[in-house]
Design an enzyme around this catalytic site. Structure first.
Site, mmCIF file in Angstrom:
data_model
loop_
_atom_site.group_PDB
_atom_site.id
_atom_site.type_symbol
_atom_site.label_atom_id
_atom_site.label_comp_id
_atom_site.label_asym_id
_atom_site.label_seq_id
_atom_site.Cartn_x
_atom_site.Cartn_y
_atom_site.Cartn_z
ATOM 1 N N GLU A 87 -1.741 -16.876 -1.453
ATOM 2 C CA GLU A 87 -2.853 -17.022 -2.409
ATOM 3 C C GLU A 87 -3.234 -18.487 -2.642
ATOM 4 O O GLU A 87 -3.372 -18.940 -3.780
ATOM 5 C CB GLU A 87 -2.496 -16.337 -3.732
ATOM 6 C CG GLU A 87 -2.397 -14.833 -3.611
ATOM 7 C CD GLU A 87 -2.187 -14.108 -4.931
ATOM 8 O OE1 GLU A 87 -2.041 -14.790 -5.980
ATOM 9 O OE2 GLU A 87 -2.151 -12.869 -4.930
ATOM 10 N N GLU A 127 -0.208 -7.418 -0.586
ATOM 11 C CA GLU A 127 0.029 -7.152 -2.010
ATOM 12 C C GLU A 127 -1.031 -6.161 -2.475
ATOM 13 O O GLU A 127 -2.221 -6.452 -2.408
ATOM 14 C CB GLU A 127 -0.064 -8.422 -2.868
ATOM 15 C CG GLU A 127 1.122 -9.358 -2.745
ATOM 16 C CD GLU A 127 1.084 -10.492 -3.763
ATOM 17 O OE1 GLU A 127 0.549 -10.279 -4.888
ATOM 18 O OE2 GLU A 127 1.576 -11.580 -3.442
#
Length: 476
Positions: free
Chosen positions: A145, A264
């Site tokens: 991320e 995720e």
């Protein structure tokens, strides 16, 4: 993060713990869940992690600060402990490297420690730590991320893309057999979604094998229909990233097709979370230990159907996380592990979605969502095992008022060998420490089979799995 590792998979002194401190009850449920790969060490945690702190004699490992979750990290569980656990659970490890506070050199050092046979500084250190054979970890995530302002070491798309490309290039010189995952957008709501993927891949397309996707879902306001149709959002997200990958590939005149790693995804009631900055420093704090309802299990089952539909390009998908933290498995120090409601659709899909994913285009009545507009009331996915001829049908009814009738045409004469349902009643019921088996899939007989056709009842707000097999012929 939280109690996923400490007090989850690893709890020395617990009655279920083995000599390595690994909880056997969690190992058993992980196997039952059908997990085939686990991404480690995560998540936001990895962007400030020094992997060297988690190897070697435990008594010599330092306590450190995890800036992602304001936690004190004892480092008693590290790479080699994870690999011991991976062998017990028979999963394939996916390793993430720190590209937040670190870079090319440290990623190469970790790869050398993990995968190189011996005779070098870092591989010999692994051997000195009692691990003679290399771990042979195949899949590596290049950070996590990196577009997020919450991330330690946040970067622009160009900065990250160049770093990912150079890190991947160097890692492949150590081990050409590895697969590499580049960071996509943290979620599709990011203001740079789409442009981030394009710019990263402009730099790294020829080096990486995957780009990642992350998404968490919850109900917003009173839009229950929108929540129940979360799989439609996942469909759109996946298809947008595929289009961007293929656009960059076409622009580069490349014959390579990148796959997607949806590494995720889950339901997360993020609106209830106070935020990292409001946490007190603690060791293994109780973070986002959401308790899942029957309705949540229906939505998660539908998300799995979306992943099946796109399995031609989504070839890795990791439910985040495994234990305690927004997880299908829960533990407490004074009792055995138990299954949350979302455990069941994952386990049943993992066990029975085998072979080929079939193209299914259902015709359904529509429901109205305040956030998504009109959505189909019924969603369907199916797989077929070419070896056995068995077909597995997954179906969701999103209507909270009316049952639906699923009508299918079958190739040949089949019989139903299993029909289970989650939902249709007690939608807010949960499993808990005191009632660990309150919610379980229930067997249904509400189906009717004729030669080449099947009809089945789908209760309101339900997820169903129906398995059919070719009917045995009787010799005349």
């Amino acid at each position: 993060m939280g109690r996923c590792v400490y007090g989850g998979v690893y709890e020395p002194g617990h009655p279920e713990a083995d000599v390595d401190g690994l909880r056997a009850d969690v190992v058993k449920l992980t196997r039952e869940l059908g997990v085939t790969a686990v991404r480690y060490p995560g998540g936001n945690f990895v962007s400030g992690y020094r992997w060297e702190d988690g190897v070697g004699p435990v008594e010599q490992r330092p306590q450190t600060l995890d800036l992602a979750w304001r936690s004190v990290e004892p480092n008693t569980f590290g790479l080699n402990e994870f690999m011991t656990w991976a062998r017990q659970t028979d999963i394939e490890p996916i390793m993430a490297v720190n590209l937040g506070t670190r870079g090319v050199e440290d990623a190469c050092n970790l790869l050398e420690y993990a995968n190189f046979p011996g005779g070098t500084r870092w591989s010999d250190l692994r051997i000195a730590h009692g691990v003679r054979e290399p771990h042979r970890i195949r899949t590596w995530c290049l950070g996590n991320e990196m577009d997020g302002p919450w991330q330690i070491g946040q970067k622009t798309a160009t900065e990250y893309g160049r770093l990912a490309a150079e890190t991947g290039k160097a890692m492949r010189r150590i081990d050409p057999s590895i697969e590499l995952v580049a960071c996509g957008s943290s979620n599709e709501r990011m203001p740079t979604f789409g442009s981030w993927e394009a710019q990263v891949l402009d730099e790294a397309y020829d080096v990486v094998d995957y780009i990642s996707l992350h998404a968490y879902f919850e109900q917003h306001g009173d839009d229950r229909v929108g929540f129940l149709a979360s799989a439609q959002v996942m469909d759109s997200f996946i298809e947008g990233v595929v289009a961007t990958c293929d656009h960059i590939g076409a622009k580069r005149r490349s014959r390579r097709k990148l796959n997607l790693s949806f590494d995720e995804w889950n339901l997360w009631y993020e609106s209830r979370f106070a935020g990292q900055d409001n946490l007190d420093w603690a060791r293994a704090p109780r973070l986002i230990e959401d308790e899942y309802t029957v309705e949540d299990a229906v939505v998660l089952g539908n998300l799995l159907m979306s992943l099946l539909r796109h399995s031609d390009r989504v070839t890795i998908a990791c439910l985040a996380q495994l234990v305690n933290v927004i997880a299908p498995i829960r533990t407490e120090p004074d009792t055995g592990a138990w299954r949350q409601t979302i455990f069941y659709p994952f386990a049943l899909t993992a066990r029975h979605a085998r072979g080929e994913v079939l193209r299914v285009e259902p015709v359904s009545p529509m429901l109205h969502s305040a956030t998504l507009g009109d959505v189909a009331a019924v969603d369907v996915a199916a797989t077929r095992d070419p070896e056995t001829g068995e077909t597995t049908i997954f179906a969701v009814n999103r209507d909270d008022r009316q049952a639906a009738t699923l009508q299918l045409r079958l190739a040949g004469d089949h019989e139903v060998v299993e029909h289970v349902v989650l939902g249709g009643q007690d939608l807010l019921a949960t499993n808990s420490k005191s009632a660990p088996r309150r919610v379980e899939p229930r067997t249904s007989t509400r189906h009717f089979v004729e030669p080449s056709s099947l009809s089945a009842e789908l209760p309101p707000v339900s997820w169903s799995m129906i398995r059919t097999a070719p009917r045995a012929s009787v010799a005349g």
